[in-house]
Design a protein around this motif. Structure first.
Motif, PDB file in Angstrom:
ATOM      1  N   ALA A 254       6.577 -55.295  92.605  1.00 37.79           N
ATOM      2  CA  ALA A 254       8.026 -55.821  92.729  1.00 37.79           C
ATOM      3  C   ALA A 254       8.861 -54.644  92.268  1.00 37.79           C
ATOM      4  CB  ALA A 254       8.489 -57.047  92.178  1.00 37.79           C
ATOM      5  N   ARG A 255       8.615 -54.193  91.048  1.00 36.85           N
ATOM      6  CA  ARG A 255       9.270 -53.130  90.398  1.00 36.85           C
ATOM      7  C   ARG A 255       9.035 -52.008  91.022  1.00 36.85           C
ATOM      8  NH1 ARG A 255       7.177 -51.879  85.861  1.00 36.85           N
ATOM      9  NH2 ARG A 255       5.389 -53.206  85.687  1.00 36.85           N
ATOM     10  N   ARG A 256       7.833 -51.456  91.493  1.00 38.89           N
ATOM     11  CA  ARG A 256       7.521 -50.085  92.128  1.00 38.89           C
ATOM     12  C   ARG A 256       8.453 -50.308  93.401  1.00 38.89           C
ATOM     13  NH1 ARG A 256       6.573 -48.587  88.176  1.00 38.89           N
ATOM     14  NH2 ARG A 256       4.705 -47.805  87.265  1.00 38.89           N
ATOM     15  N   THR A 257       8.550 -51.350  94.304  1.00 39.54           N
ATOM     16  CA  THR A 257       9.150 -51.448  95.478  1.00 39.54           C
ATOM     17  C   THR A 257      10.657 -51.064  95.366  1.00 39.54           C
ATOM     18  OG1 THR A 257       7.461 -52.934  96.495  1.00 39.54           O
ATOM     19  CG2 THR A 257       9.796 -52.901  97.448  1.00 39.54           C
ATOM     20  N   LEU A 258      11.174 -51.906  94.165  1.00 39.74           N
ATOM     21  CA  LEU A 258      12.573 -51.757  94.099  1.00 39.74           C
ATOM     22  C   LEU A 258      12.939 -50.073  93.908  1.00 39.74           C
ATOM     23  CD1 LEU A 258      15.308 -53.346  93.518  1.00 39.74           C
ATOM     24  CD2 LEU A 258      14.679 -53.683  91.196  1.00 39.74           C
ATOM     25  N   GLU A 259      11.856 -49.488  92.801  1.00 38.43           N
ATOM     26  CA  GLU A 259      12.227 -48.113  92.482  1.00 38.43           C
ATOM     27  C   GLU A 259      12.051 -47.037  93.633  1.00 38.43           C
ATOM     28  OE1 GLU A 259       9.204 -47.737  89.366  1.00 38.43           O
ATOM     29  OE2 GLU A 259      10.172 -49.002  87.948  1.00 38.43           O
ATOM     30  N   TRP A 260      11.180 -47.610  94.549  1.00 35.85           N
ATOM     31  CA  TRP A 260      10.737 -46.561  95.617  1.00 35.85           C
ATOM     32  C   TRP A 260      12.096 -46.673  96.642  1.00 35.85           C
ATOM     33  CZ3 TRP A 260      10.709 -45.673 100.797  1.00 35.85           C
ATOM     34  CH2 TRP A 260       9.922 -44.283 101.224  1.00 35.85           C
TER      35      TRP A 260
ATOM     36  N   VAL B  49      17.858 -54.534  98.359  1.00 39.45           N
ATOM     37  CA  VAL B  49      16.701 -55.062  98.064  1.00 39.45           C
ATOM     38  C   VAL B  49      16.491 -56.361  97.033  1.00 39.45           C
ATOM     39  CG1 VAL B  49      13.981 -54.897  96.906  1.00 39.45           C
ATOM     40  CG2 VAL B  49      15.276 -52.885  98.295  1.00 39.45           C
ATOM     41  N   ALA B  50      16.227 -57.369  97.463  1.00 36.78           N
ATOM     42  CA  ALA B  50      16.426 -58.641  96.671  1.00 36.78           C
ATOM     43  C   ALA B  50      15.174 -59.107  96.215  1.00 36.78           C
ATOM     44  CB  ALA B  50      16.964 -59.756  97.355  1.00 36.78           C
ATOM     45  N   ILE B  51      15.036 -59.475  94.770  1.00 36.08           N
ATOM     46  CA  ILE B  51      13.635 -60.038  94.447  1.00 36.08           C
ATOM     47  C   ILE B  51      13.882 -61.324  93.739  1.00 36.08           C
ATOM     48  CG2 ILE B  51      11.552 -59.478  93.228  1.00 36.08           C
ATOM     49  CD1 ILE B  51      11.986 -56.486  93.624  1.00 36.08           C
ATOM     50  N   PRO B  52      13.934 -62.476  94.400  1.00 34.71           N
ATOM     51  CA  PRO B  52      14.450 -63.589  93.558  1.00 34.71           C
ATOM     52  C   PRO B  52      13.134 -63.842  92.555  1.00 34.71           C
ATOM     53  CG  PRO B  52      13.858 -64.022  95.832  1.00 34.71           C
ATOM     54  CD  PRO B  52      13.719 -62.611  95.818  1.00 34.71           C
TER      55      PRO B  52
ATOM     56  N   ALA C 144      14.023 -57.588 106.626  1.00 32.38           N
ATOM     57  CA  ALA C 144      12.526 -57.673 106.586  1.00 32.38           C
ATOM     58  C   ALA C 144      12.337 -58.354 105.367  1.00 32.38           C
ATOM     59  CB  ALA C 144      12.037 -56.230 106.784  1.00 32.38           C
ATOM     60  N   VAL C 145      10.936 -58.654 105.296  1.00 33.90           N
ATOM     61  CA  VAL C 145      10.357 -59.526 104.053  1.00 33.90           C
ATOM     62  C   VAL C 145       9.082 -58.772 103.717  1.00 33.90           C
ATOM     63  CG1 VAL C 145       9.404 -61.031 105.521  1.00 33.90           C
ATOM     64  CG2 VAL C 145       9.704 -61.512 103.159  1.00 33.90           C
ATOM     65  N   MET C 146       8.841 -58.888 102.586  1.00 37.28           N
ATOM     66  CA  MET C 146       7.304 -58.338 101.919  1.00 37.28           C
ATOM     67  C   MET C 146       6.943 -59.282 100.865  1.00 37.28           C
ATOM     68  SD  MET C 146       6.640 -54.858  99.530  1.00 37.28           S
ATOM     69  CE  MET C 146       6.881 -53.727 100.853  1.00 37.28           C
ATOM     70  N   GLY C 147       5.686 -59.811 100.875  1.00 37.47           N
ATOM     71  CA  GLY C 147       5.419 -60.884  99.987  1.00 37.47           C
ATOM     72  C   GLY C 147       3.907 -60.689  99.377  1.00 37.47           C
TER      73      GLY C 147
ATOM     74  N   THR D 254      18.194 -52.769 106.580  1.00 39.54           N
ATOM     75  CA  THR D 254      19.478 -52.845 105.889  1.00 39.54           C
ATOM     76  C   THR D 254      19.232 -53.770 104.615  1.00 39.54           C
ATOM     77  OG1 THR D 254      20.597 -54.533 106.969  1.00 39.54           O
ATOM     78  CG2 THR D 254      21.175 -52.429 107.685  1.00 39.54           C
ATOM     79  N   HIS D 255      18.398 -54.651 104.841  1.00 38.00           N
ATOM     80  CA  HIS D 255      18.290 -55.714 103.783  1.00 38.00           C
ATOM     81  C   HIS D 255      16.610 -56.159 103.588  1.00 38.00           C
ATOM     82  CE1 HIS D 255      22.359 -56.174 104.438  1.00 38.00           C
ATOM     83  NE2 HIS D 255      22.573 -56.870 103.371  1.00 38.00           N
ATOM     84  N   LEU D 256      16.050 -56.035 102.338  1.00 42.02           N
ATOM     85  CA  LEU D 256      14.606 -56.249 102.302  1.00 42.02           C
ATOM     86  C   LEU D 256      14.599 -57.424 101.333  1.00 42.02           C
ATOM     87  CD1 LEU D 256      11.688 -55.578 102.588  1.00 42.02           C
ATOM     88  CD2 LEU D 256      11.814 -53.883 100.773  1.00 42.02           C
ATOM     89  N   LEU D 257      13.617 -58.292 101.511  1.00 46.32           N
ATOM     90  CA  LEU D 257      13.412 -59.509 100.603  1.00 46.32           C
ATOM     91  C   LEU D 257      11.970 -59.470 100.159  1.00 46.32           C
ATOM     92  CD1 LEU D 257      14.163 -62.403  99.418  1.00 46.32           C
ATOM     93  CD2 LEU D 257      13.065 -63.481 101.553  1.00 46.32           C
ATOM     94  N   TYR D 258      11.960 -59.463  98.636  1.00 50.02           N
ATOM     95  CA  TYR D 258      10.566 -59.258  98.137  1.00 50.02           C
ATOM     96  C   TYR D 258      10.022 -60.730  97.282  1.00 50.02           C
ATOM     97  CZ  TYR D 258       6.251 -57.891  95.558  1.00 50.02           C
ATOM     98  OH  TYR D 258       5.089 -57.756  95.285  1.00 50.02           O
TER      99      TYR D 258
END
Length: 214
Positions: free
Chosen positions: A28-34, A44-47, A73-76, A11-15
């Motif tokens: 970051a932009r591709r992840t948000l767009e996908w 999707v949150a990308i601080p 979940a988190v992606m970094g 439900t929530h993804l942190l990049y």
């Protein structure tokens, strides 16, 4: 006959972006767009992370405070991968690690001083000497098995970080080791994004641990 348990759903993804990077990075932009296109129900949150590791993780903790921990979940990427490892340990959530920094306290010691953003040269930060200790304080013992599945996308062609250190640091993670590519995964991230996103959307329910070479 009993009903099989349903697959967990993200439900929530942190990049988390890397050193000198920003939410404007390619990945970051591709992840948000996908996710906006294929899974718009996922938040999707990308601080934009500050230079101070302590402040960065305080910002992250405040950001996810109200999130449902069982479905996040988190992606970094790069330094963001190091941060993501810490976040995954704190919240027992799955993680995708993109050419993750393994020894940032060692590697960033040479960058103490004023640094500029890759995506906005007008944006300047000062990397303070005390940030090295803050990075060391975020280290997670690699001998401890992760409490949730992890997937590392690692490029042998990384011109910034040593891919062998990444592979050795995450022995219990699912790993995809690319024969070439580069630190930014500029020629491969979009190819793997659907599979990485599926891994995250199922919260790693279908994760394996085999090292895959391409």
């Amino acid at each position: 006959m009993s009903t099989p348990p349903s697959t967990p759903v993200l439900t929530h993804l942190l990049y988390l972006h890397g050193f000198r990077s920003s939410p404007q990075s390619f990945k970051a932009r591709r992840t948000l767009e996908w996710f906006a296109r294929h899974h718009p129900q996922v938040h999707v949150a990308i601080p934009h992370l500050p230079a101070s590791p302590r402040q960065a993780m305080q910002q992250v903790q405040e950001l996810v405070r109200a999130w449902p921990k069982k479905s996040m979940a988190v992606m970094g990427s790069s330094l963001g991968g190091y941060y993501a490892t810490w976040v995954a340990a704190q919240y027992a959530c799955p993680a995708v690690l993109l050419n993750p920094a393994v020894f940032p306290a060692r590697d960033l010691a040479q960058h103490i001083g004023e640094v500029t953003s890759w995506h906005d040269p007008q944006e300047k930060q000062f990397f303070q000497p005390e940030y090295i200790g803050q990075l060391q304080a975020l280290a997670i013992d690699p001998s401890q098995p992760p409490s949730a599945p992890q997937w590392g996308l690692i490029a042998q062609g990384d011109e910034v970080l040593d891919w062998r250190e990444m592979v050795a640091r995450y022995p219990l993670a699912r790993q995809t080791v690319l024969a070439g590519s580069d630190h930014a995964l500029s020629d491969s991230f979009e190819l793997y994004l659907p599979a990485l996103a599926q891994f995250l959307c199922t919260l790693g329910a279908d994760a394996g641990q085999a090292v895959i070479n391409h």
